[in-house]
Design a protein around this motif. Structure first.
Motif, PDB file in Angstrom:
ATOM      1  N   UNK A  35      20.009  17.268  16.331  1.00 46.91           N
ATOM      2  CA  UNK A  35      19.855  17.003  14.895  1.00 46.91           C
ATOM      3  C   UNK A  35      20.827  15.977  14.332  1.00 46.91           C
ATOM      4  N   UNK A  79      20.798  29.571  13.844  1.00 44.76           N
ATOM      5  CA  UNK A  79      20.081  30.742  13.324  1.00 44.76           C
ATOM      6  C   UNK A  79      20.546  32.000  14.041  1.00 44.76           C
ATOM      7  N   UNK A  83      22.506  35.188  12.146  1.00 46.40           N
ATOM      8  CA  UNK A  83      21.937  36.536  12.092  1.00 46.40           C
ATOM      9  C   UNK A  83      22.617  37.531  13.020  1.00 46.40           C
ATOM     10  N   UNK A  99      24.841  29.856   8.277  1.00 48.35           N
ATOM     11  CA  UNK A  99      23.741  29.946   7.314  1.00 48.35           C
ATOM     12  C   UNK A  99      23.739  28.832   6.284  1.00 48.35           C
ATOM     13  N   UNK A 100      24.867  28.104   6.205  1.00 47.69           N
ATOM     14  CA  UNK A 100      24.982  27.006   5.231  1.00 47.69           C
ATOM     15  C   UNK A 100      24.678  25.645   5.863  1.00 47.69           C
ATOM     16  N   UNK A 102      22.390  22.765   7.229  1.00 45.82           N
ATOM     17  CA  UNK A 102      21.030  22.232   7.211  1.00 45.82           C
ATOM     18  C   UNK A 102      20.045  23.151   6.510  1.00 45.82           C
ATOM     19  N   UNK A 103      18.894  23.358   7.135  1.00 45.90           N
ATOM     20  CA  UNK A 103      17.838  24.199   6.577  1.00 45.90           C
ATOM     21  C   UNK A 103      17.255  25.037   7.710  1.00 45.90           C
ATOM     22  N   UNK A 104      16.249  25.855   7.408  1.00 45.00           N
ATOM     23  CA  UNK A 104      15.677  26.723   8.454  1.00 45.00           C
ATOM     24  C   UNK A 104      15.310  25.942   9.704  1.00 45.00           C
ATOM     25  N   UNK A 105      14.623  24.826   9.511  1.00 40.79           N
ATOM     26  CA  UNK A 105      14.137  24.053  10.657  1.00 40.79           C
ATOM     27  C   UNK A 105      15.302  23.515  11.483  1.00 40.79           C
ATOM     28  N   UNK A 106      16.357  23.071  10.791  1.00 41.01           N
ATOM     29  CA  UNK A 106      17.537  22.556  11.493  1.00 41.01           C
ATOM     30  C   UNK A 106      18.245  23.697  12.221  1.00 41.01           C
ATOM     31  N   UNK A 107      18.384  24.832  11.540  1.00 36.79           N
ATOM     32  CA  UNK A 107      19.120  25.964  12.137  1.00 36.79           C
ATOM     33  C   UNK A 107      18.389  26.544  13.338  1.00 36.79           C
ATOM     34  N   UNK A 108      17.077  26.364  13.391  1.00 35.84           N
ATOM     35  CA  UNK A 108      16.325  26.861  14.543  1.00 35.84           C
ATOM     36  C   UNK A 108      16.610  26.065  15.811  1.00 35.84           C
ATOM     37  N   UNK A 109      17.124  24.856  15.677  1.00 40.20           N
ATOM     38  CA  UNK A 109      17.362  24.022  16.859  1.00 40.20           C
ATOM     39  C   UNK A 109      18.822  23.635  17.056  1.00 40.20           C
ATOM     40  N   UNK A 184      20.983  21.717  -1.067  1.00 35.17           N
ATOM     41  CA  UNK A 184      21.307  22.779  -0.111  1.00 35.17           C
ATOM     42  C   UNK A 184      21.435  22.283   1.313  1.00 35.17           C
ATOM     43  N   UNK A 185      20.548  21.352   1.740  1.00 35.11           N
ATOM     44  CA  UNK A 185      20.544  20.999   3.157  1.00 35.11           C
ATOM     45  C   UNK A 185      21.537  19.883   3.489  1.00 35.11           C
TER      46      UNK A 185
ATOM     47  N   UNK B  56       8.702  29.208  15.885  1.00 34.39           N
ATOM     48  CA  UNK B  56       9.828  28.825  15.046  1.00 34.39           C
ATOM     49  C   UNK B  56       9.548  27.517  14.330  1.00 34.39           C
ATOM     50  N   UNK B  57       9.836  27.479  13.039  1.00 34.81           N
ATOM     51  CA  UNK B  57       9.610  26.247  12.286  1.00 34.81           C
ATOM     52  C   UNK B  57      10.598  25.174  12.755  1.00 34.81           C
ATOM     53  N   UNK B  58      10.092  24.013  13.097  1.00 33.12           N
ATOM     54  CA  UNK B  58      10.927  22.869  13.466  1.00 33.12           C
ATOM     55  C   UNK B  58      10.325  21.612  12.851  1.00 33.12           C
ATOM     56  N   UNK B  59      11.161  20.575  12.753  1.00 29.10           N
ATOM     57  CA  UNK B  59      10.671  19.290  12.262  1.00 29.10           C
ATOM     58  C   UNK B  59      10.262  18.468  13.476  1.00 29.10           C
ATOM     59  N   UNK B  62      11.919  15.309  14.915  1.00 28.27           N
ATOM     60  CA  UNK B  62      13.273  15.322  15.450  1.00 28.27           C
ATOM     61  C   UNK B  62      13.339  15.832  16.892  1.00 28.27           C
ATOM     62  N   UNK B 131      14.439  25.038   1.694  1.00 25.46           N
ATOM     63  CA  UNK B 131      15.478  24.018   1.488  1.00 25.46           C
ATOM     64  C   UNK B 131      15.218  22.787   2.361  1.00 25.46           C
ATOM     65  N   UNK B 132      14.457  22.958   3.446  1.00 24.98           N
ATOM     66  CA  UNK B 132      14.177  21.829   4.328  1.00 24.98           C
ATOM     67  C   UNK B 132      12.864  21.125   4.052  1.00 24.98           C
TER      68      UNK B 132
END
Lengths: 268, 170
Positions: A35, A79, A83, A99-100, A102-109, A184-185, B56-59, B62, B131-132
């Protein structure tokens, strides 16, 4: 936009990743969450000759409480840290920081090892690692955080050296991380962290210089009995933050003082 | 040098030879013809290209296509089933959760992830969960209403996109 061409190989172990980095030679990069790296490649600000994809090294993805230490595998995603009950019980500030990001999508990777190895001054984990005297473990050695973050994007990592683990002390006492940003992100304009550890305070700052900063002058003032609002006035001592698109140096120094005060007060 | 990439997208198997530098979003759009996944920025910020990678949600802008080897993906095209809109799509329709619609596929996939993780989100959970994702029309109010409606019509059940349903049947 389309990145410049590169060679690609997947590694299934740290040894394999290291030998691939050696084989590709100079200009090869490790691909973890990607990322920071992939956006730079799309803008062609980074043009690595080869990428060694370590996402398949499953045994680098773990969180372990180990006595007075918390061990986190380099490939652990934000993520997971956010958690993880083990992180929440043993070092809750780290779960909150995760948890602060990026965003959900960033935190997943995105991964903790990637953030640490990239050593962006605006990275959040490096601040926590530095102020708590964490160790950065690689496939070759263990490097104390204070020796690891040398300059902007600069670490002592050798070309075939891979971060495998970050080891933090357990600290479950009062803590707070305040990440000041417009959206936020976003990355922090400035971030301030406060953590009670072994009867004293540890204070860290994000994005106020080329590396994360441990605000020892604030820690010392608190140790001598200064009130949070008095001690926090020292948060900008010796700082020379860079001027960037988000804020000028004076404003960042102001934020360092204000956010440090708030972090200490809100932690208590 | 090109690499073979085998993916399961919306329950269907695809095999391609790709260059390492091919971004996953371009693979989906140009090689697979799944143009519902949009590209809204070049900086991994807008979320228009959001898809599910093994749930899982991803962009997808990227990741490189080679990184999707062996993975199961769901795009907006995998949401409707047997001619029926997915409840999240229906809710976006009913609540007018879009203006120009460009960001909508990304919002719907981000909503599918959000509701799978948290079937009964509060308004704040929804706002944080998005937020993303950016809506240049600033149509956020109806987007949030749409997710609240979808959460109700799905009865707090997890969002099950078509691929996962197809995998369960298999």
């Amino acid at each position: 936009m389309i990145p410049a061409a590169f060679e690609y190989a997947r590694a299934s172990s740290v040894e394999e990743a290291s030998s691939l980095l050696n084989r590709f030679g100079e200009g090869a990069k490790v691909l973890a969450g990607g990322h920071s790296l992939v956006p730079l490649m799309r803008l062609r600000l980074a043009q690595p000759k080869a990428l060694v994809d370590i996402n398949g090294i499953k045994d680098l993805d773990y969180v372990k409480a180990d006595g007075s230490r918390l061990r986190i595998g380099a490939l652990t995603r934000h993520v997971t840290i956010q958690r993880s009950k083990v992180v929440r019980d043993n070092l809750p500030i780290l779960a909150e920081v995760a948890g602060e990001i990026g965003d959900n999508q960033v935190r997943n990777l995105g991964t903790i090892g990637g953030v640490v190895a990239y050593a962006d001054a605006a990275g959040d984990y490096p601040t926590i690692a530095l102020m708590l005297d964490a160790d950065i473990v690689t496939n070759q050695r263990t490097i104390p955080a204070e020796d690891f973050f040398q300059d902007l994007f600069t670490t002592p990592l050798a070309p075939d050296e891979i971060v495998t683990e970050v080891v933090f002390p357990v600290a479950s006492g009062p803590h707070k991380y305040i990440k000041f940003r417009r959206r936020l992100f976003d990355w922090a304009i400035v971030g301030a962290a406060a953590q009670k550890l072994n009867g004293g305070w540890r204070i860290g700052l994000t994005n106020v210089g080329p590396t994360p900063v441990r605000a020892k002058a604030v820690e010392d003032a608190l140790q001598k009995g200064a009130k949070p609002e008095e001690a926090a006035e020292h948060a900008s001592d010796g700082l020379e933050p860079a001027d960037d698109l988000r804020a000028n140096p004076e404003y960042k120094k102001h934020l360092a003082r204000v956010l440090t005060r708030r972090a200490i007060q809100q932690a208590e | 040098m090109s690499h073979k990439v085998v993916t399961t997208v919306n329950g269907r198997r695809y095999e391609h030879e790709v260059e390492p530098r091919l971004l996953l979003v371009h693979h989906l759009r140009d090689n697979l013809g799944l143009t519902g996944t949009h590209i809204g920025c070049d900086t991994t910020q807008c979320g228009a290209c959001t898809i599910l990678l093994d749930g899982q949600a991803v962009k997808s802008c990227n990741l490189f296509a080679v990184q999707a080897e062996g993975r199961s993906l769901t795009t907006i095209e995998g949401m409707a089933k047997d001619g029926q809109l997915h409840p999240i799509q229906q809710a976006f329709w009913d609540e007018h959760g879009l203006q120009c619609g460009y960001c909508t596929p990304g919002f719907i996939m981000a909503a599918a992830y959000l509701l799978a993780e948290n079937p009964n989100p509060t308004e704040d959970d929804i706002r944080r969960g998005f937020e993303g994702n950016l809506c240049r029309c600033t149509g956020y109010v109806n987007i949030i209403k749409a997710v609240q409606t979808a959460a109700r019509t799905m009865g707090g059940a997890e969002a099950k996109p078509a691929t996962q349903a197809a995998e369960r049947r298999a």
